[in-house]
Design an enzyme around this catalytic site. Structure first.
Site, PDB file in Angstrom:
ATOM      1  N   ASP A   1      53.711  52.310 -45.813  1.00 47.61           N
ATOM      2  CA  ASP A   1      54.088  52.008 -44.428  1.00 47.61           C
ATOM      3  C   ASP A   1      53.122  51.017 -43.776  1.00 47.61           C
ATOM      4  O   ASP A   1      53.128  50.835 -42.564  1.00 47.61           O
ATOM      5  CB  ASP A   1      54.180  53.302 -43.596  1.00 47.61           C
ATOM      6  CG  ASP A   1      52.839  54.035 -43.483  1.00 47.61           C
ATOM      7  OD1 ASP A   1      51.812  53.538 -44.011  1.00 47.61           O
ATOM      8  OD2 ASP A   1      52.803  55.115 -42.857  1.00 47.61           O
TER       9      ASP A   1
ATOM     10  N   HIS B   1      49.790  51.185 -43.686  1.00 53.18           N
ATOM     11  CA  HIS B   1      48.543  51.706 -43.105  1.00 53.18           C
ATOM     12  C   HIS B   1      47.320  51.274 -43.907  1.00 53.18           C
ATOM     13  O   HIS B   1      47.396  51.038 -45.117  1.00 53.18           O
ATOM     14  CB  HIS B   1      48.581  53.239 -42.941  1.00 53.18           C
ATOM     15  CG  HIS B   1      48.549  54.028 -44.215  1.00 53.18           C
ATOM     16  ND1 HIS B   1      49.345  55.138 -44.424  1.00 53.18           N
ATOM     17  CD2 HIS B   1      47.811  53.913 -45.348  1.00 53.18           C
ATOM     18  CE1 HIS B   1      49.086  55.662 -45.602  1.00 53.18           C
ATOM     19  NE2 HIS B   1      48.153  54.925 -46.194  1.00 53.18           N
TER      20      HIS B   1
ATOM     21  N   GLU C   1      48.040  55.135 -39.228  1.00 59.83           N
ATOM     22  CA  GLU C   1      49.486  55.089 -39.404  1.00 59.83           C
ATOM     23  C   GLU C   1      50.119  54.151 -38.375  1.00 59.83           C
ATOM     24  O   GLU C   1      49.459  53.763 -37.410  1.00 59.83           O
ATOM     25  CB  GLU C   1      50.049  56.509 -39.245  1.00 59.83           C
ATOM     26  CG  GLU C   1      49.512  57.516 -40.256  1.00 59.83           C
ATOM     27  CD  GLU C   1      50.098  57.330 -41.659  1.00 59.83           C
ATOM     28  OE1 GLU C   1      50.469  56.200 -42.036  1.00 59.83           O
ATOM     29  OE2 GLU C   1      50.173  58.332 -42.402  1.00 59.83           O
TER      30      GLU C   1
HETATM   31  C1  F6R Z   1      42.595  56.287 -48.870  1.00 57.72           C
HETATM   32  C2  F6R Z   1      43.195  55.419 -47.875  1.00 57.72           C
HETATM   33  C3  F6R Z   1      44.650  55.118 -47.861  1.00 57.72           C
HETATM   34  C4  F6R Z   1      45.151  54.624 -49.220  1.00 57.72           C
HETATM   35  C5  F6R Z   1      46.641  54.343 -49.165  1.00 57.72           C
HETATM   36  C6  F6R Z   1      47.198  53.936 -50.514  1.00 57.72           C
HETATM   37  O1  F6R Z   1      41.208  56.408 -48.664  1.00 57.72           O
HETATM   38  O2  F6R Z   1      42.484  54.983 -47.031  1.00 57.72           O
HETATM   39  O3  F6R Z   1      44.910  54.135 -46.904  1.00 57.72           O
HETATM   40  O4  F6R Z   1      44.450  53.473 -49.580  1.00 57.72           O
HETATM   41  O5  F6R Z   1      47.320  55.461 -48.696  1.00 57.72           O
HETATM   42  O6  F6R Z   1      47.092  55.015 -51.390  1.00 57.72           O
HETATM   43  P1  F6R Z   1      47.350  54.823 -52.968  1.00 57.72           P
HETATM   44  O7  F6R Z   1      46.261  53.931 -53.447  1.00 57.72           O
HETATM   45  O8  F6R Z   1      47.245  56.201 -53.536  1.00 57.72           O
HETATM   46  O9  F6R Z   1      48.687  54.200 -53.086  1.00 57.72           O
END
Ligand code: F6R
Length: 258
Positions: free
Chosen positions: A136, A138, A143
């Site tokens: 999304d 973030h 978010e």
């Molecule tokens: C984790 C974080 C999140 C992840 C994101 C992607 O510390 O800050 O923003 O980077 O949710 O997560 P993955 O890499 O599991 O797709």
């Protein structure tokens, strides 16, 4: 903003590791901001390899993690404390006292968040921040509609993020609903930012962050206002970029590619 597109996630990770190593060679006591999740795993594996085989030294490094789930004890296998120790810290020579990860179990979150922000400043600010990106858009757990000036605080996770992260838990009901996270404003103060993304499920978010408007609906788009941001993405995550040819052309012409 610089955009590097690599054929695979492995190559994405290797390029990112070289950026981290370059930072440490130039400043052995650098302050590094760290992310968790599946995206940086290859980067951490490569840093561990560089430490073991090439002597990459972490003895003076300080780290600040972006976020932690509220309610998970440090030893919980899905806590970000556990993740970081298992995937990086226990394999390198970083002193324990130089590791900062938000607490998911403090009894005073407001005071903790203020202290965390203060510690970052007292340690000299973040030299290099590593980020992933949510489907999304973030960064950290900021978010959609998070203030682009936000600081470390508690956030309610979006349903999409809970669904995305359910793969790490036995069942979706086990995914915590709240997280403590650095704000977009906190991240924007890092001197350099690298954002990693791999896989087709990140393509829309990556394109929106790089080529869409700056909007709190895609908090990664705030990085367009950051003076030193590098996106390192694999082919699939680059799939929706309209200016792809131009980014490749820039890299081709760049004398000192990382
Ligand atoms: C984790 C974080 C999140 C992840 C994101 C992607 O510390 O800050 O923003 O980077 O949710 O997560 P993955 O890499 O599991 O797709």
């Amino acid at each position: 903003m610089e955009i590097i597109i690599q054929p695979t996630a492995e190559e994405m990770s290797r390029v990112a590791a070289r950026v981290v190593a370059k930072t440490l060679y130039a400043k052995p006591n650098a302050v590094i901001g760290l992310a968790t999740g599946s995206t940086p795993l290859g980067l951490y594996r490569e840093l561990v390899r560089m430490h073991k085989e090439e002597g990459l030294d972490f003895s003076q490094v300080t780290t600040f993690n972006l976020d932690e789930y509220v309610g998970l004890r440090q030893k919980h296998p899905q806590s970000y404390h556990y993740f970081m120790h298992e995937n990086l810290f226990k394999h390198i020579n970083i002193p324990q006292q130089n590791i900062y990860i938000p607490s998911g179990t403090t009894d005073n979150y407001e005071a903790f968040c203020q202290w965390y922000e203060r510690r970052i400043v007292e340690c000299g600010g973040i030299d290099l921040q590593i980020l992933g990106i949510g489907s999304d858009g973030h960064i950290a757990f900021n978010e959609p509609t998070s203030s682009l000036g936000s600081r470390t605080r508690i956030k309610t996770l979006a349903r999409q993020t809970i669904q995305d992260n359910a793969r790490f838990f036995d069942k979706i009901e086990d995914v915590p609903v709240y997280a403590i996270t650095m704000g977009v404003g906190t991240i924007m103060e890092a001197r350099k930012v690298i954002l990693l993304a791999n896989g087709g499920n990140k393509a829309a978010a990556v394109a929106a962050a790089i080529e869409g408007p700056v909007t709190s609906m895609i908090t990664a788009s705030a990085l367009q206002l950051h003076p030193n941001t590098l996106f390192i993405v694999d082919q699939e995550a680059a799939g929706d970029l309209k200016m792809r040819d131009y980014y490749d052309w820039i890299q081709e012409k760049m004398p000192d590619a990382p």
